[in-house]
Motif scaffolding. Structure first.
Motif, PDB file in Angstrom:
ATOM      1  N   GLU A  31     -10.171 -85.033  42.864  1.00 61.50           N
ATOM      2  CA  GLU A  31      -8.771 -84.834  42.514  1.00 61.50           C
ATOM      3  C   GLU A  31      -7.803 -85.627  43.388  1.00 61.50           C
ATOM      4  OE1 GLU A  31      -7.905 -83.374  39.711  1.00 61.50           O
ATOM      5  OE2 GLU A  31     -10.070 -83.228  39.434  1.00 61.50           O
ATOM      6  N   SER A  32      -8.313 -86.393  44.324  1.00 59.60           N
ATOM      7  CA  SER A  32      -7.473 -87.275  45.126  1.00 59.60           C
ATOM      8  C   SER A  32      -8.300 -88.481  45.550  1.00 59.60           C
ATOM      9  CB  SER A  32      -6.895 -86.557  46.357  1.00 59.60           C
ATOM     10  OG  SER A  32      -7.928 -86.099  47.203  1.00 59.60           O
ATOM     11  N   LEU A  33      -7.620 -89.559  45.927  1.00 56.32           N
ATOM     12  CA  LEU A  33      -8.309 -90.773  46.358  1.00 56.32           C
ATOM     13  C   LEU A  33      -7.458 -91.496  47.387  1.00 56.32           C
ATOM     14  CD1 LEU A  33      -6.697 -93.205  44.665  1.00 56.32           C
ATOM     15  CD2 LEU A  33      -8.065 -92.297  42.803  1.00 56.32           C
ATOM     16  N   VAL A  34      -8.109 -92.321  48.187  1.00 63.13           N
ATOM     17  CA  VAL A  34      -7.406 -93.094  49.208  1.00 63.13           C
ATOM     18  C   VAL A  34      -7.640 -94.570  48.938  1.00 63.13           C
ATOM     19  CG1 VAL A  34      -9.339 -93.008  50.857  1.00 63.13           C
ATOM     20  CG2 VAL A  34      -7.003 -93.376  51.693  1.00 63.13           C
ATOM     21  N   VAL A  35      -6.570 -95.368  49.099  1.00 65.23           N
ATOM     22  CA  VAL A  35      -6.605 -96.812  48.845  1.00 65.23           C
ATOM     23  C   VAL A  35      -6.087 -97.532  50.080  1.00 65.23           C
ATOM     24  CG1 VAL A  35      -5.935 -98.643  47.250  1.00 65.23           C
ATOM     25  CG2 VAL A  35      -5.986 -96.283  46.461  1.00 65.23           C
ATOM     26  N   ALA A  72      -2.782 -96.978  54.639  1.00 69.04           N
ATOM     27  CA  ALA A  72      -3.605 -96.501  53.535  1.00 69.04           C
ATOM     28  C   ALA A  72      -2.814 -95.429  52.809  1.00 69.04           C
ATOM     29  CB  ALA A  72      -4.925 -95.941  54.047  1.00 69.04           C
ATOM     30  N   SER A  73      -2.987 -95.364  51.499  1.00 71.75           N
ATOM     31  CA  SER A  73      -2.249 -94.413  50.676  1.00 71.75           C
ATOM     32  C   SER A  73      -3.193 -93.388  50.073  1.00 71.75           C
ATOM     33  CB  SER A  73      -1.504 -95.124  49.543  1.00 71.75           C
ATOM     34  OG  SER A  73      -0.519 -95.988  50.050  1.00 71.75           O
ATOM     35  N   LEU A  74      -2.778 -92.137  50.148  1.00 74.25           N
ATOM     36  CA  LEU A  74      -3.533 -91.049  49.540  1.00 74.25           C
ATOM     37  C   LEU A  74      -2.821 -90.629  48.260  1.00 74.25           C
ATOM     38  CD1 LEU A  74      -5.963 -89.088  50.054  1.00 74.25           C
ATOM     39  CD2 LEU A  74      -4.299 -87.513  51.040  1.00 74.25           C
ATOM     40  N   TRP A  75      -3.565 -90.622  47.139  1.00 77.33           N
ATOM     41  CA  TRP A  75      -2.990 -90.314  45.829  1.00 77.33           C
ATOM     42  C   TRP A  75      -3.668 -89.087  45.245  1.00 77.33           C
ATOM     43  CZ3 TRP A  75       0.861 -93.268  43.372  1.00 77.33           C
ATOM     44  CH2 TRP A  75       1.226 -94.422  44.067  1.00 77.33           C
ATOM     45  N   THR A  76      -2.892 -88.262  44.564  1.00 77.30           N
ATOM     46  CA  THR A  76      -3.458 -87.153  43.808  1.00 77.30           C
ATOM     47  C   THR A  76      -3.532 -87.554  42.337  1.00 77.30           C
ATOM     48  OG1 THR A  76      -1.266 -86.155  43.515  1.00 77.30           O
ATOM     49  CG2 THR A  76      -2.584 -85.398  45.388  1.00 77.30           C
ATOM     50  N   VAL A  77      -4.533 -86.998  41.644  1.00 81.48           N
ATOM     51  CA  VAL A  77      -4.710 -87.316  40.234  1.00 81.48           C
ATOM     52  C   VAL A  77      -3.795 -86.445  39.370  1.00 81.48           C
ATOM     53  CG1 VAL A  77      -6.363 -87.349  38.330  1.00 81.48           C
ATOM     54  CG2 VAL A  77      -7.081 -88.097  40.609  1.00 81.48           C
ATOM     55  N   GLU A  78      -3.714 -85.169  39.687  1.00 77.63           N
ATOM     56  CA  GLU A  78      -2.845 -84.249  38.952  1.00 77.63           C
ATOM     57  C   GLU A  78      -1.906 -83.550  39.925  1.00 77.63           C
ATOM     58  OE1 GLU A  78      -2.599 -84.195  35.862  1.00 77.63           O
ATOM     59  OE2 GLU A  78      -4.493 -84.952  35.076  1.00 77.63           O
ATOM     60  N   PRO A  79      -0.643 -83.936  40.010  1.00 87.90           N
ATOM     61  CA  PRO A  79      -0.009 -85.038  39.280  1.00 87.90           C
ATOM     62  C   PRO A  79      -0.388 -86.387  39.887  1.00 87.90           C
ATOM     63  CG  PRO A  79       1.566 -84.051  40.773  1.00 87.90           C
ATOM     64  CD  PRO A  79       0.322 -83.205  40.864  1.00 87.90           C
TER      65      PRO A  79
END
Length: 199
Positions: free
Chosen positions: A91-95, A101-108
């Motif tokens: 449900e989350s990923l790091v780029v 580095a950025s941490l993103w959530t999928v929902e939202p």
């Protein structure tokens, strides 16, 4: 003249995983419900800057699952290759990107946290298997281990190297970390106390 009858058969059209630039990295979420890709959008679009286009797809049919996000501008004009690492929940990923580095959530589908410390280029960022730690590999010769959850992450250890750190990866049990540097060497670290075990 002999007539030859040709039967035309309509073949299914294979969908495109369409990007605005060249894809540099792709990976599945642990439960295979998401496919993440990162493409480099070149100077032709952003002047002298490069950017990373983060895309999320549905692996069942290759359809876009989320709108593409352009992020991580690279003003250093140095070639860099972004990568993606999913949290164990998927449900989350790091780029990784330019200076953070950025941490993103999928929902939202949004940026949740930024891991940044010293302004150096981040060559890679990845989760530990338990999802409780993130390691970032830096051009200034540091590998930084972060701990936290959701939007709160803090530095726990800084592993100092004599050359740029290109890659850093946790062991499956999270007890060790291996780093690869531009000097051509690999180094083995103890995650608990940050001691160098072998190089």
């Amino acid at each position: 003249a002999e007539l030859i009858q040709v039967r035309l058969k309509w073949l299914p059209v294979t969908p495109w995983l369409e990007h605005s630039g060249k894809v540099h990295y792709a990976c599945f979420s642990p439960r295979e419900n998401w496919l993440a890709t990162v493409a480099i959008v070149g100077p032709s679009v952003y002047g002298q800057m490069h950017a990373a286009e983060l895309c999320l797809w549905d692996p069942s049919d290759g359809a876009p699952a989320k709108a593409p996000i352009t992020c991580l501008l690279n003003r250093d004009k140095r070639p860099f290759s972004p990568s993606v690492s999913f949290h164990r929940s998927g449900e989350s990923l790091v780029v990784n990107g330019e200076h953070h580095a950025s941490l993103w959530t999928v929902e939202p589908w949004k940026e949740q946290a930024i891991l940044s410390d010293n302004g150096s280029l981040v060559w890679q960022a990845s989760f530990s298997r338990d999802g409780e730690s993130i390691v970032t590999a830096h051009s200034n010769g540091q590998a930084i281990i972060w701990v936290g959850s959701e939007d709160r992450w803090t530095q726990r250890l800084t592993l100092v190297h004599s050359a740029e750190v290109l890659q850093a990866t946790f062991s499956p049990l999270g007890k060790h970390l291996v780093s690869v540097c531009r000097d051509g060497n690999a180094r083995l670290w103890n995650v608990q106390d940050g001691s160098l075990k072998a190089e």
